[in-house]
Design an enzyme around this catalytic site. Structure first.
Site, short mmCIF file in Angstrom:
data_model
loop_
_atom_site.label_atom_id
_atom_site.label_comp_id
_atom_site.label_asym_id
_atom_site.label_seq_id
_atom_site.Cartn_x
_atom_site.Cartn_y
_atom_site.Cartn_z
CD GLU A 187 8.06 2.61 -1.70
OE1 GLU A 187 7.61 2.14 -2.76
OE2 GLU A 187 9.25 2.54 -1.37
CG ASP B 180 -3.71 3.42 -11.05
OD1 ASP B 180 -3.29 4.54 -10.72
OD2 ASP B 180 -3.65 2.41 -10.32
CB THR C 137 -5.76 15.00 -3.40
OG1 THR C 137 -4.68 15.47 -4.22
CG2 THR C 137 -5.88 15.87 -2.17
CB ALA D 140 -0.51 0.30 -1.41
CE LYS E 251 -0.67 1.77 -8.93
NZ LYS E 251 -1.70 0.80 -8.59
CD GLU F 283 -6.16 6.21 -8.21
OE1 GLU F 283 -6.39 7.40 -7.98
OE2 GLU F 283 -5.15 5.62 -7.79
N GLY G 120 -12.47 0.82 -1.15
CA GLY G 120 -11.33 1.74 -1.31
C GLY G 120 -10.19 1.13 -2.12
N GLY H 43 -5.58 -0.56 -0.96
CA GLY H 43 -6.33 -0.42 0.29
C GLY H 43 -5.81 0.77 1.05
CB ALA I 114 -6.67 21.64 3.31
CE LYS J 153 -1.19 5.28 -9.08
NZ LYS J 153 -1.97 5.43 -7.95
#
Ligand code: ADP
Ligand code: ASP
Ligand code: MG
Length: 814
Positions: A605, A677, A554, A610, A681, A666, A663, A796, A503, A578
């Site tokens: 993970e 962000d 997403t 990443a 983390k 975000e 990319g 990335g 989707a 996240k």
């Protein structure tokens, strides 16, 4: 002599009847050929009867369909001159049938006796047409009327056979016939008054076994539409394989529990005379088929097959008045037997406080009345409760003669079911230990069969069914990687990975056989199903596939609110999103607890670094008893990329823009540049270290000017980076003056976490961190002086996608 029986599909069309002729014409020995009605005709006859008794004229059209089906077969099978006999015979029989049904229609009455008479027409017609086909092909044959040979009691729909008389009749008939081929209609018989009776649905197999016993046949062949008895119903389990050899007992158990390929009563008459039964495929006569005999060579597989029956109800009789009282079971099953109700499964609590038994859904109402009546007195005295009924269930059974001498089969069975969230309502093991059966919800039957089949027959072949939400940068890369890896995974890891649901924010698509990953974009684009997370969830649940994994690609904050529901269905959740893991601690903790409770991995993970194995390593440290003291890290590949590329020639605005295009940020760059962000983390790392912390506990000294911080939209924000160029240049020049580089650092020490842009001097391990790399230093009890360092590409879509891929693979090792 041999007996060969051909089922409904085998005689369902002119083309297939030709195959039957071919098969029989190659036989050297004398044989009896037993035939079913043309495929589907018995059902149509029942349908016509049910319509007629309800006073519905539509029964006339059903009759027409029956007539047309036979007429078409005759027209294709024979030349014009050979059609005459059959056509006239069919017309005569149809006339009689019409009269009988008219009677049913007018009287609004359909007795079992009339129904038997009506359904017997199917076999009467088919046997005539097939005998004509044999005759026309020059075969020396004779048509018998089974109603004259097989004598039964007057239980019209499933009559009890009078064996002695029947065997004698068949023997005599065969003795008196000089023909090479004798044809008998299956399924039909007659009682002492010569009224038509039938042997039960699927009963033509039984007719053949009776004939085989009567003439001491060397072999009983059952020709059908599959190449033998399979390890599970091949229509439901695609990986099922024909079983080469199986014992009578095993075949009996499998058929009793629903392997329709052979009608259960068929085995006994063959077994009594040790006549081997060979199940063959009319459409593929060269396939080996399945041999059912007294003994089979020892194989390595203890479980021979898995079968199941749907439309089952479980009835339970319980009460204190049952404990220690002899004769309860006798009365209970006596009452059921009087009603001719077949009990498929019995289980009694060891306290004798309750007995549960499974029967067909359609018998449930009668069974309840019968048992409640039988125990009326105890129920009145409140010593026993009225029978409770649970419907829409299925029985699933593992069968194998050698299961009893092997421990652990039931454990394996129940953990396979449990891992796939199949709830077990009741369990029973036959006293011979040739089967273990379980009652489950009907809606879970397909998943249960497939999981058990994988566990017991497919060695290492595992399946992962993916339901993916989000096909942006990361999502598309992931699909590309899955496409590239699919055949490798299958060959090397025996892992079949399919994307079943997909989707984006607009549309969604589903394909149980796996979405074609060469065309997913077009498929999604042209899909008529509008995206809706509730609907997506409903579809996943309805499909009810084992090893299902929900993947959230997403950055959306509504999708994570569904994780809880998926985990509660024992489905793994893999997220690069996240939001959930950095939401309120209570929510994070709930998901972790659910993951444990339902044995459903919840993996994220890629939330930190990443594809770098940061969380996995951290988990291993904690699980092995280590404790984290301090964390220092550059966790934003995006900010690292931005500050590494920001120099006198490239403005801050240009670099941020480029990072977005590649990319590395975000979709909303403010989440990266505000430090939020990175806060998320470090929060996740702290929580995964076993420490309770909220996002608001983290100190964040932002390096952004007010103007940027207050920007209302992404456009405004980007604009502010241009107008505030000077602010950013000053930050850069300040660092250059000190021979340092700007790095956005996250740290955790003495229970406190903070994020901050810092000037990093040349001698620091972070100074030379390239491009979009991440680095994390873990100081722990074991790594007290020298930290554990994990370093590498930390942003990335490519590396993020491969991190998700890694999590997906991890889900099968739960
Ligand atoms: P026929 O009309 O030839 O008697 P049936 O429809 O009665 O054929 O039986 C064959 C069907 O039994 C197969 O097409 C298959 O769908 C079903 N079946 C259920 N379980 C099994 C099994 N374990 N092995 C083979 N077939 C099975
Ligand atoms: N024609 C009967 C039925 O459909 C018997 C059989 O096919 O074995 O049940
Ligand atoms: Mg059958």
């Amino acid at each position: 002599m041999i007996v060969a029986k051909f089922g409904g599909t085998s005689v369902g069309s002119a083309k297939n009847i030709q195959k039957v002729v071919e098969i029989i014409s190659h036989k050297n020995e004398k044989c009896i050929v037993v035939v079913s009605a043309l495929g589907g005709v018995t059902n149509l006859l029942i349908k016509a009867s049910e319509l007629a008794v309800k006073g519905d004229q539509e029964y006339v059209n059903v009759l027409k369909d029956i007539q047309t089906k036979h007429k078409d077969t005759i027209d294709t099978l024979f030349d014009e001159e050979d059609q005459e006999n059959s056509a006239a015979y069919v017309m005569a029989q149809m006339h009689k049938l019409k009269d009988t049904l008219k009677g049913v229609y007018l009287l609004n009455d359909l007795s079992e006796k009339s129904l038997a008479k009506i359904v017997s027409v199917g076999e009467i017609l088919s046997s005539y047409i097939i005998s004509e086909a044999f005759r026309v092909n020059g075969m020396n044959c004779e048509l018998f009327d089974s109603r004259l040979l097989i004598k039964t009691d007057s239980h019209y729909s499933k009559a009890g056979v009078h064996y002695q008389k029947t065997y004698k009749n068949i023997k005599d008939a065969v003795k008196n016939s000089d023909k090479k081929v004798m044809i008998m209609p299956g399924f039909i018989a007659s009682d002492e008054k010569n009224n038509a009776t039938t042997l039960g649905r699927g009963g033509s197999d039984f007719t053949a076994a009776i004939a085989a016993n009567a003439i001491d046949a060397e072999l009983l062949e059952i020709w059908t539409d599959v190449s033998g008895m399979f390890t599970a119903n091949p229509q439901i389990v695609k990986q099922a394989k024909p079983i080469e050899q199986i014992t009578y007992q095993e075949a009996m158990e499998l058929s009793h529990f629903g392997a329709k390929v052979i009608y259960p009563p068929t085995i006994q008459p063959a077994m009594d005379k040790k006549i081997p039964i060979l199940i063959k495929n009319t459409m593929a006569p060269n396939d080996r088929g399945t041999l059912i005999a007294e003994k089979t060579p020892a194989g390595k597989n203890m479980v021979k097959g898995i079968s199941h029956i749907e439309q089952i109800s479980l009835l339970t009789l319980q009460g204190n008045g049952m404990v220690g009282v002899p004769g309860i079971a006798k009365r209970l099953f006596g009452a059921l037997s009087q009603q001719n109700i077949n009990v498929k499964f019995i289980t009694q609590a060891s306290s004798e406080h309750s007995i549960s038994f499974a029967i067909d859904d359609e018998d449930a109402e009668n069974a309840k009345i019968a048992v409640d009546n039988a125990f009326e007195y105890e129920i009145f005295q409140r010593k026993i409760n009225p029978v409770t009924v649970e419907s829409d269930l299925a029985i699933i059974a593992l069968v194998g003669d050698n299961m009893k001498s092997h421990q652990g089969i039931s454990g394996k069975m129940f953990s396979s079911l449990g891992n796939n969230n199949v709830n077990i309502v009741a369990i029973a093991q036959g006293s011979t230990e040739k089967n273990i059966s379980a009652v489950i919800a009907k809606k879970d039957a397909k998943k249960a069969l497939n999981s058990l089949h994988t566990t017991f027959f497919e060695n290492q072949l595992k399946q992962i069914n993916l339901f993916i939400v989000g096909v942006g940068n990361v999502g598309s890369k992931l699909l590309e990687q899955i496409k590239q890896q699919q055949s490798h995974l299958l060959e090397k890891l025996h892992l079949e990975m399919k994307v079943v649901g997909l989707a984006n924010s607009k549309k969604m698509i589903f394909d149980e056989d796996g979405i074609d990953l060469d065309n997913w974009k077009e498929e999604l684009h042209k899909s008529k199903i509008t995206s809706n997370l509730d609907e997506f969830y409903n579809q996943v649940i309805n499909l009810n596939l084992r090893n299902s994994v929900f993947v959230d690609n997403t950055a959306n904050d509504v999708v994570p609110s569904f994780y809880e529901k998926y985990l509660k269905k024992s489905m793994a959740v893999v997220a690069c999103n996240k939001v959930a893991s950095s939401s309120d601690y209570a929510n994070y903790n709930l998901l972790k607890e659910l993951s444990k409770e339902y044995n459903a991995p919840y993996l994220f993970e890629t939330n930190v670094g990443a594809g770098l194995p940061i969380i996995d390593n951290l988990k291993n440290m904690i699980n092995s008893g280590d404790e984290i003291q301090e964390i220092k890290a550059v966790l934003s590949g995006s900010l690292n990329f931005i500050f590494n590329n920001f120099d006198a020639k490239n403005s801050f605005y240009d670099v941020v823009k480029k990072a977005g295009e590649e990319g590395y940020t975000e979709p909303d760059p403010r989440i990266d540049l505000s430090g939020v962000d990175v806060m998320r983390k470090i929060l996740i790392l702290v929580r995964e270290s076993g420490i309770q912390m909220e996002l608001s506990d983290i100190e964040n000294e932002s390096f952004l000017p007010k103007n940027s911080l207050n920007a209302k939209s992404v456009e405004d924000f980007m604009e502010s980076l241009k107008t505030e160029a000077n602010h950013f240049n000053l930050l850069r020049e300040g660092a250059e003056k000190n021979n340092s580089k700007l790095k956005f650092i996250a740290s955790f020490n003495r229970g406190k976490a903070k994020v901050k842009l810092e000037q990093i001097p040349q001698e620091h391990p972070f100074y030379n961190l390239d491009g979009k790399d991440n680095i994390v230093l873990f100081y722990s009890n074991r790594y007290a002086d020298q930290p554990l360092i994990i370093k590498g590409a930390g942003a990335g879509s490519d590396v993020t996608a491969s991190g998700i891929f890694g999590d997906i693979i991890r889900t099968i090792n739960k």
